[in-house]
Design an enzyme around this catalytic site. Structure first.
Site, PDB file in Angstrom:
ATOM      1  N   LYS A  89      16.096 -18.333  -4.093  1.00 56.98           N
ATOM      2  CA  LYS A  89      16.470 -18.985  -5.353  1.00 56.98           C
ATOM      3  C   LYS A  89      15.335 -18.992  -6.364  1.00 56.98           C
ATOM      4  O   LYS A  89      15.551 -19.026  -7.552  1.00 56.98           O
ATOM      5  CB  LYS A  89      16.954 -20.407  -5.088  1.00 56.98           C
ATOM      6  CG  LYS A  89      18.459 -20.450  -4.895  1.00 56.98           C
ATOM      7  CD  LYS A  89      19.007 -21.812  -5.176  1.00 56.98           C
ATOM      8  CE  LYS A  89      20.504 -21.721  -5.398  1.00 56.98           C
ATOM      9  NZ  LYS A  89      21.145 -23.009  -5.485  1.00 56.98           N
TER      10      LYS A  89
HETATM   11  C1  F6R Z   1      18.681 -13.646 -10.795  1.00 58.44           C
HETATM   12  C2  F6R Z   1      17.696 -14.443 -10.094  1.00 58.44           C
HETATM   13  C3  F6R Z   1      16.237 -14.244 -10.366  1.00 58.44           C
HETATM   14  C4  F6R Z   1      15.729 -15.476 -11.110  1.00 58.44           C
HETATM   15  C5  F6R Z   1      14.201 -15.490 -11.219  1.00 58.44           C
HETATM   16  C6  F6R Z   1      13.716 -16.699 -11.989  1.00 58.44           C
HETATM   17  O1  F6R Z   1      19.970 -13.836 -10.382  1.00 58.44           O
HETATM   18  O2  F6R Z   1      18.059 -15.300  -9.337  1.00 58.44           O
HETATM   19  O3  F6R Z   1      15.982 -13.105 -11.155  1.00 58.44           O
HETATM   20  O4  F6R Z   1      16.280 -15.464 -12.401  1.00 58.44           O
HETATM   21  O5  F6R Z   1      13.619 -15.448  -9.956  1.00 58.44           O
HETATM   22  O6  F6R Z   1      14.150 -17.889 -11.401  1.00 58.44           O
HETATM   23  P1  F6R Z   1      14.064 -19.248 -12.196  1.00 58.44           P
HETATM   24  O7  F6R Z   1      15.052 -19.169 -13.327  1.00 58.44           O
HETATM   25  O8  F6R Z   1      14.424 -20.314 -11.200  1.00 58.44           O
HETATM   26  O9  F6R Z   1      12.671 -19.373 -12.707  1.00 58.44           O
END
Ligand code: F6R
Length: 354
Positions: free
Chosen positions: A346
């Site tokens: 995640k």
């Molecule tokens: C796409 C995905 C990753 C996240 C990235 C940033 O589906 O899950 O590309 O967008 O790792 O994650 P956050 O938004 O939590 O900083």
């Protein structure tokens, strides 16, 4: 497992409600805009992966519709190549608020006395707590590892922040606002109208192995996200270009096992896109337009017709929805679980305090 048991598709279907929730809670965004407003600032929007692509889309609106001096960079680039000019405002987009680079970038910004605004799913996460201001994207929990509703939500919140920061004349403000308020209703029509088409398209895509996504303006950012969904969920090679850029080299890739997904809105890019679609089809590629122009969708067996009446300014954000659905059905059709892609978590934590 039944299709409806996957979180990803249910979260994709929730997006019209998320838009409605965000639009109902705009006062907070307006308040934050008032607080961070300074004379002649430069805005930076940062993020990683999907959150970076959300920054790219929103910054397009900031620059081209709201006349803000705004740019999008990946969080890591902000750390390695910090901007030297002031005054600056940093908008940090992160679903988790825990991604190392984004968190570190906001910490650096604070040390540089740059105002920081977190755009995140949970204000109690580290980034939400540490930034000067925090905007909740209002999605509740997102169970799927891949970002879907959080992507469109953070894009919308960041667009709205730009809108509130802008000094648009009141007539233009009203015009854009009148379009924005239609987002939940039109979003709902898109969700209902494109799912069957996306499922059929994904079935027909099974015989293809490689994909190219083409879009222009804010739709280029939408294509970056659409391609990432397909890569993440089905481990398929995808490339993304601004529409006419395909002619400048990547044309060599076109052959029978290549699918080209193109966002074709009813705007100034239409004629060029129409010509390109024909040329790409003549080279053996399967072209898959996503369009609200019936002359386009009726000309290609694999196409996704967007509902009538979508304001041009809403098309980029809404065209993400069919691309999310295509990725979902393509992955499920290959026997994969799009909720839990391999090698994906995640959020990514890594040493990034250099
Ligand atoms: C796409 C995905 C990753 C996240 C990235 C940033 O589906 O899950 O590309 O967008 O790792 O994650 P956050 O938004 O939590 O900083």
């Amino acid at each position: 497992m039944h299709v409806n048991d996957f979180h990803m598709i249910n979260e994709v279907r929730e997006q019209a409600n998320v838009f409605a929730r965000i639009l109902q809670n705009r006062t907070l965004i307006a308040n934050v805009a008032r607080e961070v407003s300074v004379r002649n600032p430069r805005y930076y929007a940062i993020g990683c992966g999907s959150s970076y692509y959300a920054s790219i889309i929103s910054v397009f609106y900031h620059e081209h519709l709201f006349s803000l001096d705004s740019r999008a960079v990946p969080s890591s680039e902000f750390i390695w190549y910090p901007p030297s000019l002031n005054p600056l405002v940093l908008m940090a987009l992160s679903r988790s608020g825990r991604t190392s680079e984004t968190l570190e970038a906001t910490r650096r910004a604070k040390k540089m006395h740059i105002s920081t605004v977190a755009v995140t799913a949970d204000p109690s996460n580290p980034m939400g707590k540490e930034c000067d201001y925090c905007l909740d994207i209002g999605i509740g929990e997102e169970k799927s590892v891949v970002m879907t509703k959080s992507f469109t939500a953070s894009t919308l919140v960041s667009i709205l922040l730009g809108f509130e920061l802008s000094k648009l004349p009141s007539a233009n403000r009203k015009e854009f606002n009148d379009e924005l308020v239609q987002l939940p209703t039109i979003g709902d029509r898109v969700i209902r109208g494109v799912e069957d088409q996306a499922r059929t398209t994904a079935e027909n895509m099974k015989r293809l192995n490689r994909f190219i996504y083409l879009g222009s303006g804010a739709s280029y950012g939408a294509c970056l996200e659409g391609a990432l969904k397909l890569r993440e969920t089905s481990y398929t090679a995808c490339e993304v270009y601004h529409i006419p850029e395909i002619r400048h080299g990547p044309f060599a890739l076109l052959e029978n096992d290549v699918g080209v997904i193109v966002i074709v809105p009813d705007d100034k890019t239409l004629n060029q896109s129409q010509m390109l679609l024909k040329e790409m089809a003549s080279k053996g590629a399967t072209v898959i337009p996503i369009s609200n122009v019936s002359a386009i969708t009726e000309s290609y067996k694999n196409s996704i017709r967007m509902p009538d009446g979508i304001p041009a300014n809403l098309m980029p954000l809404l065209s993400v929805i069919p691309m999310q659905m295509v990725a979902f059905y393509y992955a499920v059709g290959r026997g994969l679980n799009p909720d839990l892609p391999r090698n994906l978590t995640k959020f990514v934590t890594t040493e990034f305090d250099q």
